[in-house]
Design a protein around this motif. Structure first.
Motif, PDB file in Angstrom:
ATOM      1  N   ILE A  31       1.272  -6.662  -9.488  1.00 40.10           N
ATOM      2  CA  ILE A  31       2.001  -5.406  -9.649  1.00 40.10           C
ATOM      3  C   ILE A  31       1.043  -4.219  -9.551  1.00 40.10           C
ATOM      4  CG2 ILE A  31       3.350  -4.017 -11.269  1.00 40.10           C
ATOM      5  CD1 ILE A  31       4.586  -6.587 -12.315  1.00 40.10           C
ATOM      6  N   ARG A  32      -0.122  -4.336 -10.167  1.00 39.48           N
ATOM      7  CA  ARG A  32      -1.108  -3.249 -10.155  1.00 39.48           C
ATOM      8  C   ARG A  32      -1.561  -2.945  -8.714  1.00 39.48           C
ATOM      9  NH1 ARG A  32      -4.263  -5.533 -13.198  1.00 39.48           N
ATOM     10  NH2 ARG A  32      -3.586  -4.672 -15.202  1.00 39.48           N
ATOM     11  N   GLN A  33      -1.820  -4.001  -7.935  1.00 42.22           N
ATOM     12  CA  GLN A  33      -2.284  -3.796  -6.559  1.00 42.22           C
ATOM     13  C   GLN A  33      -1.194  -3.158  -5.704  1.00 42.22           C
ATOM     14  OE1 GLN A  33      -4.101  -7.208  -4.644  1.00 42.22           O
ATOM     15  NE2 GLN A  33      -4.844  -8.001  -6.598  1.00 42.22           N
ATOM     16  N   LEU A  34       0.035  -3.625  -5.833  1.00 33.18           N
ATOM     17  CA  LEU A  34       1.116  -3.130  -4.975  1.00 33.18           C
ATOM     18  C   LEU A  34       1.558  -1.727  -5.361  1.00 33.18           C
ATOM     19  CD1 LEU A  34       3.184  -6.419  -4.537  1.00 33.18           C
ATOM     20  CD2 LEU A  34       1.832  -5.238  -2.812  1.00 33.18           C
ATOM     21  N   LYS A  35       1.526  -1.402  -6.668  1.00 35.64           N
ATOM     22  CA  LYS A  35       1.914  -0.044  -7.066  1.00 35.64           C
ATOM     23  C   LYS A  35       0.913   0.971  -6.519  1.00 35.64           C
ATOM     24  CE  LYS A  35       1.202   1.733 -11.065  1.00 35.64           C
ATOM     25  NZ  LYS A  35       1.158   2.082 -12.516  1.00 35.64           N
ATOM     26  N   SER A  36      -0.332   0.561  -6.364  1.00 34.93           N
ATOM     27  CA  SER A  36      -1.322   1.468  -5.783  1.00 34.93           C
ATOM     28  C   SER A  36      -1.029   1.748  -4.317  1.00 34.93           C
ATOM     29  CB  SER A  36      -2.724   0.872  -5.926  1.00 34.93           C
ATOM     30  OG  SER A  36      -2.865  -0.300  -5.130  1.00 34.93           O
TER      31      SER A  36
END
Length: 576
Positions: free
Chosen positions: A511-516
């Motif tokens: 989630i952290r990678q994709l939200k970026s």
């Protein structure tokens, strides 16, 4: 009920097959007239061969009648091929439409959203090439034979009319007798099949708790009822079929005897040979009627299948082709949303309002039955709203073409369903497998290392419904499928319910990678592990937003509510 003024799609599709029907009916006419070859051959043998004692005449007549028989069989084959082509044309025209209508009806919980409707379409398609329809085409030719009988003798003609009316009456009684038990038998057969399918899906639970005997007994009760009703319908159909055949045989002999009586009283046109011809023609008059009665159950099944399919297509409208829209960026707006399950007027969600910018992560928390799963389905346009809108980049998701919008969305339901195929095919949503994207999605959820330990790697079959994988592995595959291709909006309903601590960390990292990268997430959860990567929180209770805002502000409000029991936010689980 079909809306007034709306034409029947099914009737239009069958109407488009009229060229096939007309050609087949024309071939049926000629083939049926060629059936008179045997009678003409008999007359000529009696008249020409017996009187002239000519071997050449006999040989030529025999050759001609053999050619007529061969032509008759060729015409019969051609009309059968024509009706087969008609069934194929119907399949090409409607199969995709009916499959889509069944799928949508199941999604929206409308009547007809079961595999039974696909079986109905098969029945209707097979009916087009069934012998019964060919017999119906031969029925008008029977009138020609009846006219010929009247030319031989009006008395024989009226006798044949009375016999035809008797066979028709048997058909009417057959319809009245077998229709009620046959309809009931079909209902019980469908219920038994659905019960068996549900039992197979929950085989592990049944085996673990020793429920097989009781489940089998309940299935047998449905099966026995179906078999009993089917036997009743079959017995009545067999009885009426025997009566119709008796009438056919009796009519031929009766016409022969009546013709002899008329001959003795010099009231028969044409002499002794026409006495036999009248008997033969009488049997030809009744032949299609007897065949129709014998296969009446096929006609009833096809007629009922037609009405069910027609009702399904009238309930599920064809979606008009809309103008292609630009790819969404992930801006989500929920406006005064009131909604519940399709067909249920009682709303579960009551006036929700919130918005998310691209790249924001929303955690939706609340007790069971607060409306989290309903909200997930509304955000994706799976269920219609009773009031209000869900908009993605300003466009109502309910009206957006799902084939166009689907690749931009990701969804992980509470119950992860995988499909029979390879891991790569499941992750790639059964489209064209992009190996790089499949591996990227698998790595993002921590699945790649496990896949590399398998004998076939990404080509490893998952089995029926993912049965060859554990619950946690199925959930990770579902997560990889949800984020495959970097969609702009991903909705996760309890995504870590089957994950261990390592899986939780992999989910949060994904989630952290994709939200970026600008991907918007809405996560329904009971667990706190995902809150570290969320930007906003929505607390639901009884379908209403009890609290919405930045994560830290909502958590502070929840902590204050727990410290003050009389506050309106009490009883919200602290694990939220």
């Amino acid at each position: 009920m079909r809306p007034q003024g709306r034409p029947s799609e099914l009737r239009a599709a069958l109407g488009a097959l009229q060229p096939y029907f007309r050609r087949a009916a024309g071939f049926s006419l000629f083939a049926s007239l060629l059936m008179l070859s045997s009678s003409v051959y008999m007359l000529e043998v009696y008249d020409r061969v017996v009187n002239s004692r000519s071997h050449l005449t006999l040989a030529m007549l025999t050759l001609l009648v053999l050619c007529a028989y061969a032509l008759m069989e060729v015409l019969d084959w051609v009309r059968s091929e024509l009706m087969h082509d008609a069934s194929v044309a119907l399949d090409r025209r409607l199969s995709a439409r009916i499959f889509g209508a069944v799928f949508e009806a199941n999604l929206k919980r409308l009547e007809g959203g079961t595999a039974e409707q696909m079986s109905d379409f098969r029945k209707l398609r097979d009916f087009l090439s069934a012998p019964l329809l060919l017999a119906l085409m031969e029925a008008p030719v029977a009138l020609t034979f009846l006219v010929l009988i009247f030319l031989i003798s009006p008395v024989l003609g009226w006798a044949a009319v009375v016999a035809a009316m008797a066979v028709t009456g048997v058909g009417w009684l057959n319809e009245r007798g077998i229709r009620p038990p046959l309809l009931a038998a079909n209902r019980h057969a469908s219920a038994a099949q659905q019960y068996a399918d549900a039992s197979l899906r929950h085989a592990q639970v049944i085996e673990a708790m020793g429920m097989l005997g009781h489940i089998h007994q309940r299935w047998m009760d449905r099966q026995r009822k179906f078999l009993s009703l089917q036997a009743t319908a079959s017995e009545q159909a067999g009885c009426y079929q025997a009566i119709s055949k008796f009438l056919q045989v009796t009519t031929s002999s009766a016409l022969l005897g009546l013709g002899a009586w008329l001959l003795l009283h010099e009231q028969l046109n044409g002499g002794a040979a026409y006495m036999i011809i009248g008997s033969i023609l009488g049997g030809r008059v009744l032949a299609p009627l007897v065949q129709i009665v014998a296969q009446w159950q096929t006609l009833v099944n096809a007629r009922d299948a037609y009405h069910r399919l027609d009702g399904l297509l009238s309930r599920v409208e064809v979606h008009p082709t809309s103008m292609a829209l630009p790819a969404p960026q992930g801006k989500l707006q929920v406006e005064a949303l009131v909604a519940g399950p399709p067909g249920n007027p009682v709303p579960i969600l009551k006036g929700l309002n919130f918005s998310l910018l691209p790249g924001e992560v929303l955690a939706v928390v609340g007790p069971s039955a607060s409306g989290k799963t309903t909200l997930a389905r509304l955000l994706l346009g799976l269920w219609p709203a009773l009031n209000g809108k869900v908009r993605l980049d300003g466009v109502d998701v309910q009206s957006w073409d799902k084939h166009e919008l689907g690749p931009h969305l990701g969804y992980l339901p509470q119950t992860v369903e995988l499909f029979d195929g390879s891991l790569a095919e499941n992750i790639a949503r059964f489209g064209v497998v992009d190996a790089a994207r499949v591996e990227s999605a698998a790595r993002a959820v921590g699945l790649h290392d496990f896949i590399m330990t398998l004998a076939l790697g990404y080509e490893q079959p998952v089995g029926r419904a993912g049965a060859l994988l554990s619950g946690g592995q199925r959930q990770r595959v579902g997560l990889a499928r949800a984020i495959y291709g970097q969609p702009v909006l991903v909705v996760l309903d309890e995504p870590n319910s089957s994950l261990d601590e390592q899986g939780d960390l992999a989910l949060a990292d994904a989630i952290r990678q994709l939200k970026s990268k600008g991907v918007t997430f809405v996560v329904m959860t009971h667990r706190t592990s995902v809150l570290s990567v969320t930007d906003k929180m929505l607390v639901l209770r009884d379908g209403q937003a009890q609290c919405f805002g930045p994560r830290d502000e909502v958590l502070k409000a929840l902590n204050e509510a727990n410290a003050q029991p009389r506050n309106g936010l009490n009883n919200v689980p602290s694990s939220a």
